[in-house]
Design a protein around this motif. Structure first.
Motif, PDB file in Angstrom:
ATOM      1  N   ASP A   9       0.932  -1.314  -0.011  1.00  0.00           N
ATOM      2  CA  ASP A   9      -0.188   0.012   0.055  1.00  0.00           C
ATOM      3  C   ASP A   9       0.904   1.342   0.057  1.00  0.00           C
ATOM      4  OD1 ASP A   9      -2.557  -1.533  -0.033  1.00  0.00           O
ATOM      5  OD2 ASP A   9      -2.187  -1.716   2.356  1.00  0.00           O
ATOM      6  N   THR A  10       2.204   1.093  -0.086  1.00  0.00           N
ATOM      7  CA  THR A  10       3.234   2.272  -0.007  1.00  0.00           C
ATOM      8  C   THR A  10       2.809   3.338  -1.268  1.00  0.00           C
ATOM      9  OG1 THR A  10       4.981   0.945   0.631  1.00  0.00           O
ATOM     10  CG2 THR A  10       5.409   3.164  -0.184  1.00  0.00           C
ATOM     11  N   ARG A  11       2.352   4.485  -0.706  1.00  0.00           N
ATOM     12  CA  ARG A  11       2.174   5.522  -1.664  1.00  0.00           C
ATOM     13  C   ARG A  11       3.488   6.138  -2.495  1.00  0.00           C
ATOM     14  NH1 ARG A  11      -2.266   9.242  -2.567  1.00  0.00           N
ATOM     15  NH2 ARG A  11      -1.550  11.564  -2.955  1.00  0.00           N
ATOM     16  N   VAL A  12       3.369   5.830  -3.767  1.00  0.00           N
ATOM     17  CA  VAL A  12       4.329   6.480  -4.593  1.00  0.00           C
ATOM     18  C   VAL A  12       3.932   6.926  -5.993  1.00  0.00           C
ATOM     19  CG1 VAL A  12       5.888   4.260  -3.853  1.00  0.00           C
ATOM     20  CG2 VAL A  12       4.536   4.240  -5.743  1.00  0.00           C
ATOM     21  N   ASN A  13       4.842   7.474  -6.620  1.00  0.00           N
ATOM     22  CA  ASN A  13       4.535   8.075  -8.007  1.00  0.00           C
ATOM     23  C   ASN A  13       4.596   6.867  -9.100  1.00  0.00           C
ATOM     24  OD1 ASN A  13       4.107  10.027 -10.276  1.00  0.00           O
ATOM     25  ND2 ASN A  13       6.079   9.496 -10.758  1.00  0.00           N
ATOM     26  N   ILE A  14       3.499   6.543  -9.649  1.00  0.00           N
ATOM     27  CA  ILE A  14       3.564   5.481 -10.809  1.00  0.00           C
ATOM     28  C   ILE A  14       3.608   6.211 -12.231  1.00  0.00           C
ATOM     29  CG2 ILE A  14       2.416   3.647 -11.856  1.00  0.00           C
ATOM     30  CD1 ILE A  14       0.987   2.957  -9.116  1.00  0.00           C
ATOM     31  N   PRO A  15       4.885   5.999 -12.810  1.00  0.00           N
ATOM     32  CA  PRO A  15       4.873   6.717 -13.991  1.00  0.00           C
ATOM     33  C   PRO A  15       3.865   6.756 -15.000  1.00  0.00           C
ATOM     34  CG  PRO A  15       7.054   5.688 -13.680  1.00  0.00           C
ATOM     35  CD  PRO A  15       5.875   5.157 -12.323  1.00  0.00           C
ATOM     36  N   GLY A  16       3.199   7.953 -15.515  1.00  0.00           N
ATOM     37  CA  GLY A  16       2.310   7.949 -16.348  1.00  0.00           C
ATOM     38  C   GLY A  16       0.668   7.882 -15.603  1.00  0.00           C
ATOM     39  N   ARG A  17       0.796   7.536 -14.226  1.00  0.00           N
ATOM     40  CA  ARG A  17      -0.345   7.532 -13.405  1.00  0.00           C
ATOM     41  C   ARG A  17      -0.395   8.416 -12.406  1.00  0.00           C
ATOM     42  NH1 ARG A  17      -4.706   4.381 -15.525  1.00  0.00           N
ATOM     43  NH2 ARG A  17      -3.650   2.709 -17.057  1.00  0.00           N
TER      44      ARG A  17
END
Length: 312
Positions: free
Chosen positions: A113-121
């Motif tokens: 559930d780690t909040r990260v930046n998903i490229p393009g999303r």
């Protein structure tokens, strides 16, 4: 001049040696045939598993250099719960960094559930990267989060974990917390698990006060045990069932020559595992619950990875 008794004894000795050499010859031929069978079976399995990524071409030269120079190699393990008609999500994301110079393996899980930046999303849970773009996007997301290169990945169908453990004849772990789950009892201490029990052991998190972090620890224990058992001599006697199970449940961008290099030059790293844990806190953001990792903690884990890779 030799007596008849001595001649008879010599003849008998020669006959014994003749039979011995025949037996040795048969054994050597048998080993050669088995070796060829094993090699062909392994080749077939690797061909079945081989699933390259679009980004592999960009890393090709770096990977060749690293394997040639025996430099640290990073691997991402994805445990995916897939159902028919649904790509699923990566319930397990485990980072391994193999340093043959120090013969150490750095291992840690990234909470799903780690909040990260998903490229393009944009900002989202890290396990959604697989749902959006499969192993390709999962690798890209982890590379950005850890500020490092993932050289190889392996995607394992979690249901296949059960078959893999059974093919090895079970795994033995040291369990630190007694609990029961899905009809299985897990007492404290050293326990041996079959495939079904190992899958339940790796999945449970509701009863664990540490939640997903506790489950990550148990998953690491199972992976550790599989590595140790898979490297044992006894496993070579189960090669058929092991390779069949692996071929049916694993996808990877590792090719045969790369597997050979890892086995020969990096196998010493299994003897010393350095464990890390990504610290964060649960937060509700919008309509979702996330595991939020502070910037300082993200930078710390990035430094741990970099230092491990450069350690001599």
């Amino acid at each position: 001049m030799q007596s008849r008794k001595e001649l008879k004894k010599q003849k008998k000795t020669k006959k014994k040696w003749k039979y011995l050499w025949i037996i040795i010859g048969v054994l050597l031929v048998g080993l050669l045939i088995y070796g060829l069978y094993f090699y062909n079976k392994l080749n077939d399995t690797v061909d079945t598993m081989y699933t390259p990524l679009d980004s592999d071409g960009e890393k090709e030269d770096e990977i060749k250099d690293r394997l040639s120079n025996k430099d640290t190699i990073n691997v991402l393990l994805l445990g995916v719960d897939e159902r028919e008609g649904d790509r699923g999500r990566s319930d397990t994301m485990m980072f391994l960094s193999l340093n043959p110079d120090t013969e150490e393996m750095l291992m840690f899980s990234i909470p799903r559930d780690t909040r990260v930046n998903i490229p393009g999303r944009g900002e989202d849970k890290i396990n959604h990267a697989y749902a959006f773009g499969g192993a390709e996007l999962s690798v890209q997301t982890v590379e950005e989060f850890l500020d490092t290169t993932i050289h190889f990945y392996s995607k394992v169908n979690m249901e296949g974990l059960k078959d893999g453990v059974d093919a090895l004849g079970g795994v033995t772990i040291n369990n630190e917390r007694a609990f029961s789950y899905e009809g299985h009892d897990f007492p404290e201490g050293e326990i041996t698990l079959n495939g079904d029990a190992a899958l339940s052991y790796a999945r449970e998190r509701k009863q664990d006060s540490r939640g997903d972090l506790g489950r990550n620890d148990r998953q690491q224990k199972i992976i550790d045990a599989i590595i140790q058992e898979g490297m044992s001599f006894e496993s070579f006697t189960k090669v058929d069932s092991i390779l069949t199970t692996v071929g049916d449940n694993v996808e990877t961008n590792l090719q045969m020559n790369e597997m050979r290099k890892l086995f020969l030059d990096y196998r010493g790293t299994r003897d010393k595992t350095i464990r890390e844990e990504i610290q964060g806190s649960g937060q509700t953001i919008g309509n979702g619950w996330y595991y939020v990792v502070p910037n300082e903690e993200q930078q710390r884990i990035q430094s741990v990875v970099e230092e491990h890779m450069n350690k001599k």
